[in-house]
Design a protein around this motif. Structure first.
Motif, short mmCIF file in Angstrom:
data_model
loop_
_atom_site.label_atom_id
_atom_site.label_comp_id
_atom_site.label_asym_id
_atom_site.label_seq_id
_atom_site.Cartn_x
_atom_site.Cartn_y
_atom_site.Cartn_z
N ARG A 394 0.83 -1.21 0.00
CA ARG A 394 0.00 0.00 0.00
C ARG A 394 0.87 1.26 0.00
NH1 ARG A 394 -3.47 3.64 2.78
NH2 ARG A 394 -5.63 3.39 2.10
N GLU A 424 -2.51 -2.75 -1.14
CA GLU A 424 -3.17 -1.64 -1.84
C GLU A 424 -4.60 -2.06 -2.15
OE1 GLU A 424 -4.02 1.43 -2.40
OE2 GLU A 424 -1.86 1.74 -2.68
N GLU A 425 -5.57 -1.48 -1.42
CA GLU A 425 -6.96 -1.90 -1.63
C GLU A 425 -7.69 -0.96 -2.58
OE1 GLU A 425 -6.08 0.01 0.76
OE2 GLU A 425 -7.74 1.28 1.42
N ARG A 426 -7.01 0.17 -2.98
CA ARG A 426 -7.67 1.16 -3.84
C ARG A 426 -7.48 0.78 -5.31
NH1 ARG A 426 -4.42 5.62 -0.47
NH2 ARG A 426 -2.90 3.97 -0.85
N ASP A 428 -7.89 2.15 -8.28
CA ASP A 428 -7.17 2.98 -9.26
C ASP A 428 -5.65 2.92 -9.05
OD1 ASP A 428 -7.72 4.19 -6.86
OD2 ASP A 428 -7.79 6.24 -7.67
N ARG A 450 -10.64 -5.86 -5.68
CA ARG A 450 -10.79 -4.44 -5.32
C ARG A 450 -12.07 -3.87 -5.90
NH1 ARG A 450 -6.47 -7.30 -3.81
NH2 ARG A 450 -4.97 -6.01 -2.67
N SER A 454 -14.10 -4.31 -1.67
CA SER A 454 -12.71 -4.17 -1.20
C SER A 454 -12.66 -3.50 0.17
CB SER A 454 -11.95 -3.32 -2.22
OG SER A 454 -10.61 -3.19 -1.86
N PRO A 456 -9.76 -2.25 3.48
CA PRO A 456 -8.34 -2.18 3.88
C PRO A 456 -7.95 -3.49 4.54
CG PRO A 456 -9.57 -0.28 4.70
CD PRO A 456 -10.57 -1.25 4.16
#
Ligand code: 4AD
Ligand code: MG
Length: 492
Positions: A394, A424-426, A428, A450, A454, A456
């Motif tokens: 992340r 990294e859960e985002r 984009d 994700r 999704s 964290p």
């Protein structure tokens, strides 16, 4: 059989006292098979028993023959006393025997009981001249390593194996008590989780060649069993991440493979990794808490349940290590950032083979220095440079330097024991990073995680052999695994 007899006697007796007397009488007359650990516990004095095991010492005297027999159930061996009439040239160090006799209180303070033998049967002979281990000799771990098929017959290696077994139980118990669900992640996989190119590829071979073949024309049909390239797993993390989309706490504990061309004292080509993944994490602290709790809980369990075996290492193999273990358990593990670690390394007077600067990967020598600097106890190093970490780590967007929310746990004598990160859960950000390295297609399923619910999340992996090295003080990782695999060596 013993339980059935007790039950029958209980039912048949008119009073409970009568039943007990009858039961004692019955026990004295019948022969029960006991493990050596049960026999040496001293609770069965007066019983007629049978034990089976391997001879650890032979001492013939004028009238009597003294033997020690061990069956792996404990470090202690059972002393056998036999009249010299039972002596037999095949009763040698290393031979397998079966002894029947009566357990007596021992006149010698050294042991609570001894077995007065009535019958000794040699099940398997052992020529002591050819046997690579010598009676009464304490062989080094390095020497034992030459005999992966026989070293379990020595005290040191059998202690190691009991500790390893108990530590495995302790780790599973920790996760069970803390409501983690165990997931069996695959050994064969089509992903390279770490992206470090240390993969063993799985290929089909129609004619197994068990001994080295002279080079020449090969039978190399391109048989692609899985239709896609397949590899031995380097980490179960991505599969655990799948599961952490439905279970808030999961873990795995299994074999892991890395084609690292290393002869180092802390790398193997096949090792066991404990991995955990936690959903709905707030920060790295949610992970460091699990790592520290697991380390403490497993270590306390091992020290309590394998005291004699651990003592053998701390007294004879790695003297002085017990104090280090005790001090590890006394204090809370400190946390420093990677930037602080680099400052410490840059400021110190130690001469390192690899110079340090912000952005460099920490080498074992740096890790060991940091551990010493922090009081020779485990230390967490957090927030590594973003570019040092794999695609899943992340992005710490709010940090002045470009870092990732990753953490390593460094421990005395070993260096890195655990590696973990928030993931990294985002969508984009993750897609952008995968695009950068051309892996967007390959990991479309990972991007799906994700897209659909999704959260964290984060996790870590602990190298189980390094953990054993750390608590026992064993220098070489090849001495804490039953059958070590490393470059240019795959014995047995
Ligand atoms: O730091 P690593 O590479 O982290 C991962 O594989 C993550 N995917 C784990 C996760 O987050 N689920 O490996 C984790 C640990 C290391 O800290 C080290 O203790 C051990 O695995 N390890 C090895 N142990 C023995 N031999 C090797 N070749 C090892 N490589 C890593
Ligand atoms: Mg690592």
């Amino acid at each position: 059989m013993f339980q059935a007899a007790a039950k029958t006697l209980w039912v048949a007796s008119t009073s409970s006292r009568g039943a007990l007397t009858a039961l004692r009488h019955y026990c004295k007359k019948t022969t029960s098979k006991l493990r050596v650990s049960e026999a040496v516990s001293g609770t069965e004095v007066g019983r007629k028993i049978k034990v089976q095991g391997w001879v650890r010492s032979v001492r013939p005297q004028k009238a009597n023959l003294f033997l020690h027999v061990n069956d792996g159930s404990s470090l202690q061996s059972l002393q056998i006393v036999a009249s010299s009439e039972l002596s037999n040239p095949s009763l040698t160090f290393g031979s397998a025997i079966e002894v029947t006799g009566t357990l007596k209180k021992s006149p010698n303070q050294k042991q609570p009981v001894e077995l007065e033998a009535e019958q000794i049967h040699v099940v398997g002979e052992c020529n002591p001249v050819d046997f690579p281990f010598k009676i009464k000799e304490r062989h080094s771990l390095e020497y034992l390593r030459q005999y992966p098929h026989l070293r379990c017959r020595t005290n040191a290696f059998s202690s190691l194996l009991r500790v390893r077994s108990e530590a495995t139980t302790a780790i599973h118990s920790y996760f069970k008590e803390n409501a983690f669900v165990q997931i069996h992640t695959p050994v064969i996989t089509s992903n390279d989780c770490e992206g470090a190119g240390e993969l063993f590829q799985v290929e089909l071979t129609s004619t197994p060649q068990l001994s080295p073949q002279p080079s020449g024309p090969e039978n190399n049909e391109d048989e692609n069993f899985f239709s896609v390239p397949a590899f031995l797993t380097v980490s179960g993390q991505l599969h655990l991440e799948v599961m952490s989309g439905a279970f808030s706490k999961v873990y795995s504990f299994g074999p892991t493979f890395r084609a690292e061309n290393s002869q180092s004292r802390r790398h193997l080509a096949e090792f066991y990794m404990v991995e955990a993944e936690v959903a709905f994490t707030q920060s790295l602290e949610d992970l460091t808490r699990v790592m520290e709790d697991m380390f403490r809980s497993a270590t306390e369990h091992v020290l309590a349940h394998c005291a004699e075996d651990v003592d053998l290492f701390h007294k004879h193999v790695t003297p002085g290590h017990r104090e280090i273990v005790d001090s590890m358990l006394k204090k809370k593990f400190p946390v420093i950032t990677y930037s602080e670690a680099i400052d410490i390394l840059n400021r110190c007077s130690e001469k390192f083979a690899f110079p340090t600067h912000w952005g460099c990967d920490l080498q074992t020598e740096h890790e060991k220095y940091l551990v010493k600097h922090c009081g020779n106890i485990p230390v967490f190093v957090t927030d590594y440079p973003y570019n040092l970490k794999p695609f899943y780590a992340r992005d710490n967007q709010d940090h002045p330097e470009h870092t990732a929310a990753a953490v390593d746990l460094l421990v005395p004598g070993v260096g890195e024991l655990c590696g973990g990160s928030l993931r990294e859960e985002r969508l984009d950000l993750l897609r952008a990073r995968l695009e950068e390295v051309g892996l967007e297609e390959t990991y479309s399923w990972y991007l799906d995680l994700r897209r659909f619910g999704s959260v964290p999340h984060g996790g870590f992996g602990l190298g189980f052999e390094r953990y054993l090295q750390c608590i026992l003080g064993v220098e070489n990782i090849k001495d804490v695994i039953p059958f070590p695999r490393f470059s240019h060596s795959c014995l047995l």
